[in-house]
Design a protein around this motif. Structure first.
Motif, PDB file in Angstrom:
ATOM      1  N   GLU A  45       0.841  -1.206   0.000  1.00 22.12           N
ATOM      2  CA  GLU A  45       0.000   0.000   0.000  1.00 22.12           C
ATOM      3  C   GLU A  45       0.865   1.240   0.000  1.00 22.12           C
ATOM      4  N   GLN A  46       1.944   1.162   0.788  1.00 21.71           N
ATOM      5  CA  GLN A  46       2.855   2.301   0.833  1.00 21.71           C
ATOM      6  C   GLN A  46       3.457   2.546  -0.551  1.00 21.71           C
ATOM      7  N   GLN A  47       3.769   1.433  -1.197  1.00 21.01           N
ATOM      8  CA  GLN A  47       4.365   1.541  -2.535  1.00 21.01           C
ATOM      9  C   GLN A  47       3.374   2.167  -3.495  1.00 21.01           C
ATOM     10  N   VAL A  48       2.113   1.764  -3.413  1.00 18.99           N
ATOM     11  CA  VAL A  48       1.067   2.301  -4.296  1.00 18.99           C
ATOM     12  C   VAL A  48       0.886   3.785  -4.023  1.00 18.99           C
ATOM     13  N   GLU A  49       0.869   4.099  -2.716  1.00 17.67           N
ATOM     14  CA  GLU A  49       0.682   5.507  -2.338  1.00 17.67           C
ATOM     15  C   GLU A  49       1.856   6.346  -2.832  1.00 17.67           C
ATOM     16  N   LYS A  50       3.042   5.765  -2.721  1.00 14.88           N
ATOM     17  CA  LYS A  50       4.239   6.487  -3.171  1.00 14.88           C
ATOM     18  C   LYS A  50       4.180   6.708  -4.678  1.00 14.88           C
ATOM     19  N   ASN A  51       3.751   5.648  -5.354  1.00  8.72           N
ATOM     20  CA  ASN A  51       3.632   5.750  -6.828  1.00  8.72           C
ATOM     21  C   ASN A  51       2.622   6.827  -7.222  1.00  8.72           C
ATOM     22  N   GLU A  52       1.528   6.857  -6.477  1.00 10.12           N
ATOM     23  CA  GLU A  52       0.498   7.866  -6.761  1.00 10.12           C
ATOM     24  C   GLU A  52       1.048   9.270  -6.520  1.00 10.12           C
ATOM     25  N   LEU A  53       1.814   9.417  -5.425  1.00 16.35           N
ATOM     26  CA  LEU A  53       2.415  10.723  -5.119  1.00 16.35           C
ATOM     27  C   LEU A  53       3.404  11.121  -6.198  1.00 16.35           C
ATOM     28  N   ASP A  54       4.206  10.141  -6.601  1.00 15.56           N
ATOM     29  CA  ASP A  54       5.188  10.420  -7.655  1.00 15.56           C
ATOM     30  C   ASP A  54       4.481  10.833  -8.947  1.00 15.56           C
ATOM     31  N   GLN A  55       3.385  10.087  -9.199  1.00 17.24           N
ATOM     32  CA  GLN A  55       2.633  10.379 -10.427  1.00 17.24           C
ATOM     33  C   GLN A  55       2.024  11.782 -10.353  1.00 17.24           C
ATOM     34  N   GLU A  56       1.514  12.123  -9.164  1.00 19.42           N
ATOM     35  CA  GLU A  56       0.930  13.471  -9.003  1.00 19.42           C
ATOM     36  C   GLU A  56       1.997  14.542  -9.191  1.00 19.42           C
ATOM     37  N   GLN A  57       3.168  14.280  -8.569  1.00 17.41           N
ATOM     38  CA  GLN A  57       4.266  15.245  -8.691  1.00 17.41           C
ATOM     39  C   GLN A  57       4.694  15.384 -10.152  1.00 17.41           C
ATOM     40  N   THR A  58       4.757  14.241 -10.812  1.00 19.40           N
ATOM     41  CA  THR A  58       5.150  14.256 -12.229  1.00 19.40           C
ATOM     42  C   THR A  58       4.126  15.041 -13.043  1.00 19.40           C
ATOM     43  N   GLU A  59       2.852  14.778 -12.733  1.00 14.11           N
ATOM     44  CA  GLU A  59       1.791  15.504 -13.458  1.00 14.11           C
ATOM     45  C   GLU A  59       1.875  17.008 -13.183  1.00 14.11           C
ATOM     46  N   GLN A  60       2.132  17.347 -11.907  1.00 12.72           N
ATOM     47  CA  GLN A  60       2.232  18.765 -11.546  1.00 12.72           C
ATOM     48  C   GLN A  60       3.423  19.421 -12.246  1.00 12.72           C
ATOM     49  N   VAL A  61       4.538  18.686 -12.288  1.00 10.31           N
ATOM     50  CA  VAL A  61       5.732  19.208 -12.976  1.00 10.31           C
ATOM     51  C   VAL A  61       5.428  19.398 -14.450  1.00 10.31           C
ATOM     52  N   GLU A  62       4.753  18.368 -15.025  1.00  7.66           N
ATOM     53  CA  GLU A  62       4.390  18.466 -16.456  1.00  7.66           C
ATOM     54  C   GLU A  62       3.457  19.646 -16.702  1.00  7.66           C
ATOM     55  N   GLN A  63       2.469  19.776 -15.777  1.00  7.25           N
ATOM     56  CA  GLN A  63       1.530  20.892 -15.921  1.00  7.25           C
ATOM     57  C   GLN A  63       2.267  22.232 -15.816  1.00  7.25           C
ATOM     58  N   ALA A  64       3.200  22.329 -14.873  1.00  4.96           N
ATOM     59  CA  ALA A  64       3.979  23.558 -14.706  1.00  4.96           C
ATOM     60  C   ALA A  64       4.805  23.832 -15.954  1.00  4.96           C
ATOM     61  N   GLU A  65       5.425  22.742 -16.467  1.00  5.49           N
ATOM     62  CA  GLU A  65       6.218  22.899 -17.684  1.00  5.49           C
ATOM     63  C   GLU A  65       5.328  23.313 -18.854  1.00  5.49           C
ATOM     64  N   ASN A  66       4.174  22.641 -18.942  1.00  5.39           N
ATOM     65  CA  ASN A  66       3.219  22.987 -20.025  1.00  5.39           C
ATOM     66  C   ASN A  66       2.753  24.442 -19.903  1.00  5.39           C
ATOM     67  N   ALA A  67       2.474  24.840 -18.661  1.00  7.35           N
ATOM     68  CA  ALA A  67       2.021  26.215 -18.433  1.00  7.35           C
ATOM     69  C   ALA A  67       3.118  27.204 -18.826  1.00  7.35           C
ATOM     70  N   GLN A  68       4.366  26.851 -18.427  1.00  3.91           N
ATOM     71  CA  GLN A  68       5.488  27.729 -18.763  1.00  3.91           C
ATOM     72  C   GLN A  68       5.688  27.780 -20.279  1.00  3.91           C
ATOM     73  N   GLU A  69       5.587  26.606 -20.911  1.00  2.00           N
ATOM     74  CA  GLU A  69       5.742  26.541 -22.376  1.00  2.00           C
ATOM     75  C   GLU A  69       4.648  27.348 -23.076  1.00  2.00           C
ATOM     76  N   THR A  70       3.411  27.207 -22.547  1.00  7.59           N
ATOM     77  CA  THR A  70       2.287  27.966 -23.119  1.00  7.59           C
ATOM     78  C   THR A  70       2.511  29.461 -22.948  1.00  7.59           C
ATOM     79  N   ALA A  71       3.003  29.850 -21.761  1.00 10.04           N
ATOM     80  CA  ALA A  71       3.272  31.270 -21.504  1.00 10.04           C
ATOM     81  C   ALA A  71       4.345  31.785 -22.444  1.00 10.04           C
TER      82      ALA A  71
END
Length: 203
Positions: free
Chosen positions: A5-31
């Motif tokens: 469960e910890q591993q799944v939760e960690k994966n989800e957190l990593d995925q969220e962080q990755t998505e947030q980083v991607e979103q930030a990068e996308n936002a910066q690229e769009t800007a």
């Protein structure tokens, strides 16, 4: 919590962080794209404004040139019309020049006839002289109506435009440059010399 469960939760957190980083990068690229597009639009707008100003200057210059050409054309037309009017006026004024010159010889002959000393005792001769005098007066009056006038009188100041000096000699009773004798009268037609007076001038 199990390790899985910890591993799944960690994966989800990593995925969220990755998505947030991607979103930030996308936002910066769009800007950045928007900024680049705005810069491009700004450059294009500046170029368009500069081109419009350049075209407006060319248009103003062309309009000025056309105005100059129009003014010059009008001035040239006015000059041509004025010259034509002057030519017509001169033609009217001096059309009689040749005819008037031919009449001068007749006037000279009549004046010479009257200047010839003759006896006035003979009535028939007196009548002829009166007729010659009347003819001369009538002829002079006629040519005067058409602008012909005599020049060259004894006592006038010599004028090279109107008189032709035959000789110059000191003469008593006359100042220097005064006409002492008129050998042949001169004539003007509307102010233009058609024959200069032949004169003798005091030195």
């Amino acid at each position: 919590m199990s390790e899985q469960e910890q591993q799944v939760e960690k994966n989800e957190l990593d995925q969220e962080q990755t998505e947030q980083v991607e979103q930030a990068e996308n936002a910066q690229e769009t800007a950045e794209q928007q900024e680049s597009a705005e810069n491009l639009e700004g450059d294009a707008l500046e170029e368009a404004i500069a081109r419009v100003q350049e075209l407006e200057e060319q248009l103003a210059e062309t309009a000025k040139k056309e105005q100059d050409i129009l003014l010059r054309s009008r001035a040239e037309m006015d000059n041509i019309r004025r010259r034509a009017e002057q030519d017509v006026e001169k033609a009217h004024k001096f059309a009689l020049e040749k005819f008037a010159k031919d009449l001068l010889e007749t006037i000279d002959n009549l004046e010479r006839a009257l200047a010839t000393p003759v006896s006035t005792e003979d009535e028939s001769l007196k009548g002829v002289l009166d007729g010659v005098e009347l003819t001369l007066k009538g002829l002079l009056a006629t040519v005067a109506r058409f602008g012909v006038e005599a020049v060259g009188e004894v006592g006038e100041t010599f004028n090279p435009d109107l008189h032709q000096a035959i000789s110059m000699q000191p003469t008593e009773g006359f100042a220097s440059n005064q006409i002492t004798a008129v050998l042949q009268k001169g004539y003007l037609l509307n102010g233009r010399v058609i024959r200069p007076a032949m004169v003798m001038v005091a030195a």
